[in-house]
Design a protein around this motif. Structure first.
Motif, PDB file in Angstrom:
ATOM      1  N   THR A   2       0.869  -1.306   0.041  1.00 16.58           N
ATOM      2  CA  THR A   2      -0.125   0.072  -0.004  1.00 16.58           C
ATOM      3  C   THR A   2       0.822   1.325  -0.075  1.00 16.58           C
ATOM      4  OG1 THR A   2      -1.060  -1.333   1.679  1.00 16.58           O
ATOM      5  CG2 THR A   2      -2.127   0.637   1.009  1.00 16.58           C
ATOM      6  N   LYS A   3       0.470   2.151  -0.729  1.00 15.17           N
ATOM      7  CA  LYS A   3       1.136   3.453  -0.734  1.00 15.17           C
ATOM      8  C   LYS A   3       0.159   4.480  -0.265  1.00 15.17           C
ATOM      9  CE  LYS A   3       4.770   4.476  -3.979  1.00 15.17           C
ATOM     10  NZ  LYS A   3       5.136   4.700  -5.389  1.00 15.17           N
ATOM     11  N   ASP A   4       0.875   5.237   0.741  1.00 18.31           N
ATOM     12  CA  ASP A   4      -0.061   6.452   1.296  1.00 18.31           C
ATOM     13  C   ASP A   4       0.213   7.684   0.278  1.00 18.31           C
ATOM     14  OD1 ASP A   4      -0.842   4.919   3.239  1.00 18.31           O
ATOM     15  OD2 ASP A   4       0.980   5.656   4.756  1.00 18.31           O
ATOM     16  N   THR A   5      -0.758   8.161   0.097  1.00 15.64           N
ATOM     17  CA  THR A   5      -0.663   9.506  -0.545  1.00 15.64           C
ATOM     18  C   THR A   5      -1.106  10.883  -0.036  1.00 15.64           C
ATOM     19  OG1 THR A   5      -3.012   9.032  -1.430  1.00 15.64           O
ATOM     20  CG2 THR A   5      -1.003   8.242  -2.879  1.00 15.64           C
ATOM     21  N   VAL A   6      -1.140  10.431   1.554  1.00 18.29           N
ATOM     22  CA  VAL A   6      -1.335  11.734   2.090  1.00 18.29           C
ATOM     23  C   VAL A   6      -0.369  12.671   2.401  1.00 18.29           C
ATOM     24  CG1 VAL A   6      -1.728  12.260   4.677  1.00 18.29           C
ATOM     25  CG2 VAL A   6      -2.665  10.260   3.819  1.00 18.29           C
ATOM     26  N   VAL A   7      -0.690  14.039   2.150  1.00 20.21           N
ATOM     27  CA  VAL A   7       0.538  15.043   2.076  1.00 20.21           C
ATOM     28  C   VAL A   7       0.253  15.928   3.311  1.00 20.21           C
ATOM     29  CG1 VAL A   7       1.277  16.916   0.694  1.00 20.21           C
ATOM     30  CG2 VAL A   7       0.709  14.868  -0.287  1.00 20.21           C
ATOM     31  N   ALA A   8       1.066  16.175   3.971  1.00 26.69           N
ATOM     32  CA  ALA A   8       0.888  17.325   5.278  1.00 26.69           C
ATOM     33  C   ALA A   8       0.570  18.738   4.636  1.00 26.69           C
ATOM     34  CB  ALA A   8       2.271  17.465   5.834  1.00 26.69           C
ATOM     35  N   PHE A   9      -0.458  19.012   5.117  1.00 28.40           N
ATOM     36  CA  PHE A   9      -1.063  20.488   4.722  1.00 28.40           C
ATOM     37  C   PHE A   9      -0.228  21.408   5.440  1.00 28.40           C
ATOM     38  CE2 PHE A   9      -3.999  23.911   5.568  1.00 28.40           C
ATOM     39  CZ  PHE A   9      -4.287  24.521   4.307  1.00 28.40           C
TER      40      PHE A   9
END
Length: 82
Positions: A2-9
Motif C-alpha cells: 500500500t502506498k500512502d498519498t497523504v500530504v501534510a497540509f
C-alpha cells in the motif's frame, strides 16, 4: 503493498484553522499583559513610599535622640555647696 498519498497540509502565514481559538488567545494575552502592568504599577507605588521611609528611619536611627543628655555628667553639672 500500500502506498500512502497523504500530504501534510502547510497553512500559509496568517491563516488559522480555528479563528475563534486565535481570538481567544489574543484576548487572553491582552488580559495577561494588562494584569502584569497593573501589578508592576502597584509594586512601584508601594516601593516609592517604602524606600524614602527606610532612608528616613536609618537617618533618624543614626542621630542621637532629642532631649537626652549626651555623655556622663561632669563636675560642672553638680550643684555646688558654698
Amino acid at each position: 503493498m500500500t502506498k500512502d498519498t497523504v500530504v501534510a497540509f502547510r497553512a500559509p502565514d496568517g491563516f488559522s484553522a480555528d479563528p475563534l481559538t486565535d481570538l481567544r488567545r489574543q484576548g487572553a494575552r491582552h488580559l495577561i499583559a494588562q494584569a502584569v502592568k497593573a501589578e508592576l504599577n502597584r509594586l512601584r507605588a508601594i516601593w516609592a513610599n517604602v524606600v524614602p521611609m527606610r532612608r528616613t528611619a536609618i537617618a533618624s536611627a543614626l542621630r542621637p535622640p532629642h532631649g537626652v543628655p549626651h555623655g556622663a555628667p561632669g563636675a560642672s553639672d553638680r550643684p555646688t555647696s558654698g
